[in-house]
Write a protein that holds these residues in place. Structure first.
Motif, short mmCIF file in Angstrom:
data_model
loop_
_atom_site.label_atom_id
_atom_site.label_comp_id
_atom_site.label_asym_id
_atom_site.label_seq_id
_atom_site.Cartn_x
_atom_site.Cartn_y
_atom_site.Cartn_z
N GLN A 242 -15.10 8.11 -5.29
CA GLN A 242 -15.42 6.83 -5.91
C GLN A 242 -15.39 5.69 -4.90
O GLN A 242 -16.22 4.78 -4.94
CB GLN A 242 -14.44 6.52 -7.04
CG GLN A 242 -14.74 7.23 -8.34
CD GLN A 242 -13.81 6.79 -9.44
OE1 GLN A 242 -12.77 6.14 -9.21
NE2 GLN A 242 -14.15 7.13 -10.67
N GLN A 243 -14.45 5.73 -3.96
CA GLN A 243 -14.31 4.63 -3.01
C GLN A 243 -15.05 4.88 -1.71
O GLN A 243 -14.89 4.11 -0.76
CB GLN A 243 -12.82 4.36 -2.77
CG GLN A 243 -12.09 3.99 -4.05
CD GLN A 243 -10.75 3.33 -3.81
OE1 GLN A 243 -10.41 2.93 -2.72
NE2 GLN A 243 -9.96 3.22 -4.88
N GLY A 244 -15.85 5.93 -1.65
CA GLY A 244 -16.76 6.11 -0.53
C GLY A 244 -16.32 7.19 0.44
O GLY A 244 -15.21 7.14 0.98
N LEU A 245 -17.22 8.16 0.69
CA LEU A 245 -16.91 9.25 1.62
C LEU A 245 -17.17 8.78 3.06
O LEU A 245 -18.08 9.26 3.74
CB LEU A 245 -17.74 10.48 1.29
CG LEU A 245 -17.30 11.24 0.04
CD1 LEU A 245 -18.24 12.41 -0.24
CD2 LEU A 245 -15.87 11.75 0.18
N VAL A 246 -16.38 7.84 3.50
CA VAL A 246 -16.43 7.32 4.86
C VAL A 246 -15.28 7.92 5.65
O VAL A 246 -14.19 8.14 5.09
CB VAL A 246 -16.35 5.78 4.87
CG1 VAL A 246 -16.31 5.22 6.27
CG2 VAL A 246 -17.53 5.19 4.10
N ASP A 247 -15.50 8.22 6.90
CA ASP A 247 -14.43 8.80 7.73
C ASP A 247 -13.18 7.92 7.68
O ASP A 247 -13.24 6.71 7.93
CB ASP A 247 -14.90 8.93 9.18
CG ASP A 247 -15.87 10.08 9.36
OD1 ASP A 247 -16.12 10.79 8.38
OD2 ASP A 247 -16.39 10.27 10.49
N GLY A 248 -12.05 8.52 7.35
CA GLY A 248 -10.78 7.81 7.38
C GLY A 248 -10.31 7.28 6.05
O GLY A 248 -9.22 6.70 5.97
N VAL A 249 -11.05 7.45 4.97
CA VAL A 249 -10.57 7.07 3.64
C VAL A 249 -9.51 8.09 3.20
O VAL A 249 -9.74 9.29 3.25
CB VAL A 249 -11.73 7.02 2.63
CG1 VAL A 249 -11.22 6.72 1.23
CG2 VAL A 249 -12.75 5.97 3.04
N PHE A 250 -8.35 7.62 2.76
CA PHE A 250 -7.24 8.55 2.53
C PHE A 250 -6.35 8.08 1.40
O PHE A 250 -6.41 6.93 0.94
CB PHE A 250 -6.40 8.69 3.80
CG PHE A 250 -5.52 7.50 4.08
CD1 PHE A 250 -4.17 7.51 3.71
CD2 PHE A 250 -6.02 6.37 4.70
CE1 PHE A 250 -3.36 6.42 3.95
CE2 PHE A 250 -5.22 5.27 4.96
CZ PHE A 250 -3.88 5.30 4.59
N LEU A 251 -5.49 8.98 0.96
CA LEU A 251 -4.38 8.70 0.07
C LEU A 251 -3.31 9.76 0.28
O LEU A 251 -3.58 10.83 0.83
CB LEU A 251 -4.82 8.65 -1.40
CG LEU A 251 -5.45 9.90 -2.03
CD1 LEU A 251 -4.39 10.88 -2.55
CD2 LEU A 251 -6.36 9.50 -3.17
N VAL A 252 -2.09 9.48 -0.14
CA VAL A 252 -0.97 10.43 -0.07
C VAL A 252 -0.49 10.67 -1.50
O VAL A 252 -0.37 9.74 -2.29
CB VAL A 252 0.18 9.90 0.81
CG1 VAL A 252 1.33 10.89 0.86
CG2 VAL A 252 -0.33 9.58 2.22
N ARG A 253 -0.20 11.92 -1.81
CA ARG A 253 0.19 12.30 -3.17
C ARG A 253 1.27 13.37 -3.14
O ARG A 253 1.54 13.98 -2.10
CB ARG A 253 -1.02 12.81 -3.95
CG ARG A 253 -1.70 14.01 -3.28
CD ARG A 253 -2.99 14.40 -4.00
NE ARG A 253 -3.69 15.49 -3.29
CZ ARG A 253 -3.49 16.77 -3.49
NH1 ARG A 253 -2.57 17.18 -4.37
NH2 ARG A 253 -4.18 17.68 -2.82
N ASP A 254 1.87 13.58 -4.29
CA ASP A 254 2.83 14.67 -4.44
C ASP A 254 2.09 16.01 -4.45
O ASP A 254 0.99 16.12 -4.98
CB ASP A 254 3.62 14.52 -5.74
CG ASP A 254 4.58 13.35 -5.70
OD1 ASP A 254 5.30 13.21 -4.71
OD2 ASP A 254 4.56 12.55 -6.66
N SER A 255 2.72 17.01 -3.90
CA SER A 255 2.14 18.35 -3.92
C SER A 255 2.42 19.00 -5.26
O SER A 255 3.55 18.94 -5.78
CB SER A 255 2.71 19.20 -2.79
OG SER A 255 2.26 20.54 -2.90
N GLN A 256 1.40 19.61 -5.84
CA GLN A 256 1.58 20.30 -7.12
C GLN A 256 2.15 21.70 -6.94
O GLN A 256 2.88 22.20 -7.80
CB GLN A 256 0.24 20.38 -7.86
CG GLN A 256 -0.25 19.05 -8.39
CD GLN A 256 -1.52 19.19 -9.21
OE1 GLN A 256 -2.46 19.84 -8.77
NE2 GLN A 256 -1.54 18.59 -10.39
N SER A 257 1.85 22.33 -5.82
CA SER A 257 2.33 23.69 -5.59
C SER A 257 3.78 23.72 -5.10
O SER A 257 4.51 24.66 -5.37
CB SER A 257 1.43 24.40 -4.57
OG SER A 257 1.38 23.68 -3.35
N ASN A 258 4.18 22.67 -4.37
CA ASN A 258 5.55 22.60 -3.84
C ASN A 258 6.11 21.22 -4.13
O ASN A 258 5.72 20.23 -3.51
CB ASN A 258 5.56 22.88 -2.34
CG ASN A 258 6.97 23.06 -1.81
OD1 ASN A 258 7.95 22.71 -2.47
ND2 ASN A 258 7.08 23.58 -0.59
#
Length: 515
Positions: free
Chosen positions: A430-446
């Motif tokens: 949604q916010q654009g597939l530009v190099d360097g767009v990121f986020l940090v999230r909780d892991s669902q598997s661990n």
């Protein structure tokens, strides 16, 4: 009875006329004396304020008093809506022209949503553009204007959305919506909005573009920009796409050509001969939308769908559905069509600077802002070193309790608590597939680990952030403990300045803003 009323009114009028020529004019008109111009308002009379008349008006009022003995036909009494403006308790006549006309510039209330589904109502004029709406929301919410804020048109009943171009009139977009449709306007960032002007080769693979003029050797980004913005040398985009057959559920793989006159497909393989080309769609009366759930809603073979929708129609049967094999191909087609529509429409050309070795958009501070952010981050690292502010504002060493360090990231805009892998990918797209767009999230598997999700090469990649323990202290790492960080804030700031094990530096974070 009529004679008595006239005599009483004449006496009252004569008595008041000695004190107020205005009263003489109004009351004289009420009694039907004088010719047609007696009913017209005096030029010095305005609603809400009574001014002294000029001397010439006084003499005219006296002349009218002299005509009291003339035989004139009676005028029926008309109720006076403003008795305080007349000297007599009887009837009077006032012209509607005495009062100013209402402002002809109409206003309308629009509702704009953010990613967390909060909304804000705005009272806007009918000629407001999408860029003006973005500027208004930026000012009201005290955001930084980095030219990436965008207004989106979201159509949930057919599962598509599109970027509303800066020059488009918002009220005109809303006028094409059906009454029973639950369409929405969304306000969020789109980092790919103007990325084409900085990295045109990133959007147009060589195997999909044919230039109208002969080129010797490699084409520079400046030449590519000039060709796409020129009305005579617009390049041809070509490649295979899956097209949904009208009135059917089946999809067919066909070779398409995008030219200035419209979108065509070949009836014989990849042939460009005119006898093998058939017209598919034009752009003057339609807009291009990106499909949000093509596989589920339309039975598309891949998730990289887009479509053409006529401006005055909104049903699924009116859509011309297409589907690409990969995200890079879809981005190429959608960007090329947006640029083509932009170059055709009036008053929507982008000002470019081709004087230097590298082209740029004039007065676009995106690049300058990125440099400023990197310098600011570097300055912060130099100033504070390994120190952090404690809960009461006092500096504490990086060896503070691991519980505090593990929770300090929750207030950061790039951290998204307990979202799924699919939701993370949706936010980045949604916010654009530009190099360097990121986020940090909780892991669902661990549950004890985190995941860094980022965009590179128009693909989304996920990197697991693993906690490691050393001498009773907890650290975070992306490279099996070679580089360690006491908390996620230090990790993100490091990779914003250094590529490290990542494919590129972290540049733009995905954030869910509230209006």
């Amino acid at each position: 009875m009529t004679t008595t009323l006239q005599d009483g009114q004449s006496a009252a009028g004569r008595a008041a006329a000695r004190d107020s020529p205005l009263a003489a004019q109004v009351c004289g008109a009420a009694q039907g004396r004088g010719d047609a111009h007696d009913l017209a308002p005096a030029p010095w009379l305005h609603a809400g304020a009574l001014l002294s008349p000029p001397d010439g008006t006084r003499s005219c009022a006296a002349d009218r008093r002299k005509k009291k003995d003339l035989d004139v036909p009676e005028m029926p009494s008309i109720p006076n809506p403003f008795p305080e403006l007349c000297c007599s308790p009887f009837t009077s006549v006032l012209s509607a022209d005495l009062f100013p006309k209402a402002n002809s510039r109409k206003k309308q209330v629009i509702k704009v949503y953010s990613e967390d589904e909060t909304s804000r109502a705005l009272d806007v004029p009918s000629d407001i553009t999408a860029r003006d709406v973005c500027q208004l929301l930026i000012l009201k919410n005290h955001y930084i204007d980095d030219h990436s804020w965008t207004l989106f048109e979201h159509l949930p009943h057919i599962g598509v959305e599109r970027t509303i171009e800066d020059h488009e009139l918002v009220i005109e977009v809303l006028s094409n919506w059906g009454i029973e449709e639950e369409n929405k306007l969304y306000f969020r960032k789109n980092y790919a909005k103007y990325e084409f002007f900085k990295n045109p080769m990133y959007f147009f693979p060589e195997h999909m573009v044919s230039f109208a003029t002969e080129t010797n050797g490699e084409i520079s980004p400046t030449q590519i920009l000039q060709m796409f913005l020129s009305s005579s040398t617009y390049p041809e985009i070509h490649g295979f796409l899956h097209a949904k057959e009208q009135g059917k559920k089946s999809w067919k793989k066909i070779y398409f050509f995008l030219r200035r006159s419209g979108l065509y497909f070949s009836t014989k393989g990849t042939s460009k001969e005119p006898r093998h080309l058939q017209f598919f769609s034009e752009f003057g009366n339609s807009d291009i939308y990106v499909s949000l759930a093509g596989k589920k809603k339309h039975g598309a073979p891949t998730n990289y769908g887009f479509c053409f929708k006529p401006n005055k129609a909104g049903g699924p049967r009116d859509l011309k559905m297409l589907c690409a094999e990969e995200e890079q191909s879809r981005t190429c087609w959608v960007t090329a069509i947006r640029l083509l529509k932009r170059s055709i429409s009036e008053n929507s050309l982008v000002a470019m600077d081709f004087s230097g070795q590298k082209s740029r958009v004039i007065e676009n501070p995106t690049e300058a802002l990125s440099v400023a952010v990197e310098e600011g981050l570097a300055w912060r690292v130099q100033k504070k070193g390994c120190l952090r502010l404690g809960t009461h504002g006092s500096p504490t060493a990086s060896s503070q309790s691991s519980a505090t360090n593990m929770a300090i990231h929750r207030s950061q805009p790039w951290f998204h608590h307990k979202i799924s892998r699919d939701e993370a990918q949706r936010l980045i797209i949604q916010q654009g597939l530009v190099d360097g767009v990121f986020l940090v999230r909780d892991s669902q598997s661990n549950p004890k680990t985190f995941v860094l999700s980022m965009s590179h090469g128009q693909k989304i990649k996920h990197f697991q952030i693993i906690p490691v323990e050393d001498d009773g202290e907890m650290f975070h790492t992306l490279d099996d403990g070679h580089t360690r960080f006491t908390d996620l804030i230090q990790l993100v700031e490091f990779y914003q300045l250094n590529k490290g094990v990542l494919p590129c530096k972290l540049k733009h974070y995905c954030a869910r803003i509230a209006l």
